[in-house]
Write a protein that holds these residues in place. Structure first.
Motif, mmCIF file in Angstrom:
data_model
loop_
_atom_site.group_PDB
_atom_site.id
_atom_site.type_symbol
_atom_site.label_atom_id
_atom_site.label_comp_id
_atom_site.label_asym_id
_atom_site.label_seq_id
_atom_site.Cartn_x
_atom_site.Cartn_y
_atom_site.Cartn_z
ATOM 1 N N ALA A 181 -46.845 124.043 48.157
ATOM 2 C CA ALA A 181 -45.698 124.490 48.957
ATOM 3 C C ALA A 181 -46.038 125.739 49.771
ATOM 4 C CB ALA A 181 -44.503 124.747 48.052
ATOM 5 N N SER A 215 -45.683 115.344 48.928
ATOM 6 C CA SER A 215 -44.420 115.359 48.162
ATOM 7 C C SER A 215 -44.602 114.672 46.818
ATOM 8 C CB SER A 215 -43.309 114.632 48.921
ATOM 9 O OG SER A 215 -43.125 115.201 50.171
ATOM 10 N N TYR A 260 -46.490 117.002 44.662
ATOM 11 C CA TYR A 260 -45.647 118.170 44.363
ATOM 12 C C TYR A 260 -44.729 117.882 43.174
ATOM 13 C CZ TYR A 260 -42.240 121.900 44.985
ATOM 14 O OH TYR A 260 -41.429 122.985 44.768
ATOM 15 N N GLU A 269 -34.690 124.482 40.935
ATOM 16 C CA GLU A 269 -35.694 123.445 40.707
ATOM 17 C C GLU A 269 -35.112 122.051 40.951
ATOM 18 O OE1 GLU A 269 -38.927 123.882 40.258
ATOM 19 O OE2 GLU A 269 -38.589 126.037 40.350
ATOM 20 N N GLU A 296 -32.858 121.395 43.157
ATOM 21 C CA GLU A 296 -32.812 121.264 44.617
ATOM 22 C C GLU A 296 -34.194 120.904 45.159
ATOM 23 O OE1 GLU A 296 -33.323 122.207 48.566
ATOM 24 O OE2 GLU A 296 -34.010 123.713 47.127
ATOM 25 N N LYS A 297 -35.236 121.573 44.641
ATOM 26 C CA LYS A 297 -36.600 121.285 45.106
ATOM 27 C C LYS A 297 -36.986 119.852 44.760
ATOM 28 C CE LYS A 297 -38.347 125.905 44.475
ATOM 29 N NZ LYS A 297 -39.075 126.713 43.495
ATOM 30 N N ARG A 340 -35.195 117.510 47.068
ATOM 31 C CA ARG A 340 -35.702 117.627 48.443
ATOM 32 C C ARG A 340 -37.037 116.909 48.570
ATOM 33 N NH1 ARG A 340 -37.823 122.541 50.810
ATOM 34 N NH2 ARG A 340 -36.850 123.680 49.098
ATOM 35 N N HIS A 341 -37.944 117.192 47.630
ATOM 36 C CA HIS A 341 -39.266 116.581 47.757
ATOM 37 C C HIS A 341 -39.279 115.139 47.257
ATOM 38 C CE1 HIS A 341 -40.904 120.250 49.241
ATOM 39 N NE2 HIS A 341 -40.429 120.917 48.211
#
Ligand code: SAH
Length: 475
Positions: free
Chosen positions: A100, A186, A189, A207, A209-210, A213-214
């Motif tokens: 990231a 992604s 990740y 976390e 949210e991450k 998102r990914h």
């Protein structure tokens, strides 16, 4: 130097030298980035037109790690385990942190010089020097194969001197696929920390949210999504439940939208109407010299993106009633990131405002624009709300120019796949004939002190006119 974990990324196709542009890292330089856990280095082990390999090397410093961890979040049962655990040697969430931070633009799918390539599936190979799996190689494979990867694992015996101790839970991972670089990053990740089953650090809502998102676009459909979410979120029940609920919602809405969008797009693809429409609107805005433009009912921001890329506009805004459309828009335009001017190397797009609101209620935020566009929106309003729309836009916001586009219902008979009498999209409340649109626009112009001119968009049929109609109002 502490322990080292390597991620290599190889592009294997003609033009492979462009990998440097995709990663935003010059193949000629060795670059070093300080990290909370030590440092990360980027260099290229091979550069060629057919094959280029970038290496992200994590240099994990266990002592620095422990010193930094004031809260003791890394500690487990016995004190020495801080120093003797395998974290430095094994790919873990540190790799995601480094991806990231070091390859942030590539992860987000952005490339200043090679955007088209960033949007394309390309032939890629990635290796991670050491990953850990207590459930054996099958678990690692079951994470990556559903995403289209060819997975190769080479195991290491626990200790070469004592083969009777058996296989170790450590593997070298190699992945091959034709995929977008941002998708590969992604996937890594999210999935590398899933393999690292260390529960000894705290995790919070950020976390989730991450992860979402990914994980967008693939996690909701992954056969192991429950395991992935739970392990990524370190088995926190509360966060796992919340993430899975949001994923379930995304899956259902995604399907509905695809069907709906598919309907209209497929019908219209013959003439790539969408592109013609955007071009016609852009031309109309240029012709009147608008500098500050607001796109009303901007949806996912297709037009906004074009306006933002055009240097001719000083300020571009978007408004839509749907928070879902707006969150997709934020992703498409990377608004959250581009609005952080402090990130080095990223130009900030301060001239863009996006907000949620409804076109049928007075809104002072609509004031102060040279032009407003309203592309394929009015047909989504109930007919009896059109008057409220006209008041909000033409009487209250009063921009110098208003561009409105909407389907021409007469043209529908030319769409072979559209059953007679059906509208083009399930959310359309009505569609105007050419005469109805003309009458409606002229009455608004008269009432609110505008002139209006009309332009057909798309193939012009002698009998039924063009598929899209556009009205350009000027004061
Ligand atoms: N202009 C975009 C989107 C068209 S789809 C494009 O051309 O791609 C219609 C859009 O109008 C949707 O995003 C929908 O959320 C929005 N919309 C519908 N009713 C609205 C209202 N009352 N106020 C603002 N936007 C509205």
């Amino acid at each position: 130097m502490g322990a080292v974990v390597n991620l290599t990324i190889t592009m294997k196709q003609a033009g492979a030298g462009d990998l440097g542009y995709l990663l935003h890292k010059n193949p000629a330089n060795l670059q070093t980035f300080p990290m909370s856990f030590g440092s990360a280095h980027v260099f290229y082990s091979e550069v060629g037109d057919e094959r280029t390999t970038a290496v992200l090397m994590l240099d994990v410093d266990p002592i620095a790690l422990i010193r930094k961890s004031k809260s003791g979040a890394e500690t487990s049962g016995f004190a020495l385990s801080q120093y003797v655990n395998d974290r430095p040697y094994c790919a873990s969430s540190f790799l995601s942190v480094a991806i990231a931070q070091v390859f942030g633009s590539a992860l987000a799918g952005r490339s200043r010089e090679r955007q088209e390539l960033a949007d394309q599936a390309i032939c890629l190979e990635a290796t991670v020097s050491v990953v850990w799996s207590h459930s054996g190689p099958a678990f690692i494979e079951s994470l990556f194969t559903p995403l289209g990867y060819e997975v190769e694992l080479s195991g290491a015996p626990l200790d070469v001197k004592f083969p009777e101790w058996g296989e170790s839970p450590y593997y070298k991972l190699k992945l091959k696929a034709t995929t977008r670089l941002s998708d590969l990053l992604s996937h890594l990740y999210v999935l590398i920390p899933v393999l690292d089953n260390d529960k000894h650090y705290s995790i919070d809502k950020a976390e989730v949210e991450k992860l979402l998102r990914h994980g967008e676009g693939w996690l909701a459909a992954h056969p192991l999504k429950e395991v992935i979410v739970s392990r990524y979120l370190r088995h926190s029940r509360r966060l796992t439940r919340s993430a899975l609920e949001q994923l379930a919602e995304e899956a259902v809405e995604g399907e509905e939208e695809e069907v709906a969008a598919g309907e209209e797009e497929k019908l219209e693809e013959r003439i790539s109407l969408n592109t013609l429409r955007q071009q016609a609107v852009l031309d109309a805005l240029k012709k009147c010299g608008a500098r500050k433009v607001i796109d009303l009912g901007c949806g996912e921001g297709k037009l906004l993106k074009i306006l933002l890329e055009d240097k001719g506009f000083e300020h571009v805004s978007g408004m839509d009633v749907s928070s879902r459309a707006l969150s997709r828009l934020a992703k498409r335009l990377r608004l959250d990131e581009t609005l952080q001017p402090s990130v080095p190397g990223r130009t900030s797009r301060t001239g863009c405002t996006v907000f949620q609101g409804s076109l049928t209620y007075r809104d002072d935020r609509l004031q102060g624009y040279d032009a407003a566009t309203c592309v394929e929106v009015i047909e989504h309003l109930d007919k009896d709300r059109l008057e409220a729309f006209a008041r909000v836009v033409f009487a209250e916001a009063k921009p110098g120019v208003v561009v409105v586009t909407t389907p021409n219902i007469e043209y529908n008979v030319r769409f072979e796949k559209l059953p007679a009498g059906k509208l083009r999209h399930s959310d359309h409340r009505f569609e105007f004939t050419r005469q109805e649109f003309k009458d409606w626009c002229e009455s608004i112009a008269l009432q609110h002190g505008y002139q209006v001119s009309f332009q057909p968009i798309g193939e012009l049929d002698d009998e039924v006119g063009a598929p899209t109609q556009m009205g350009v109002f000027t004061r």
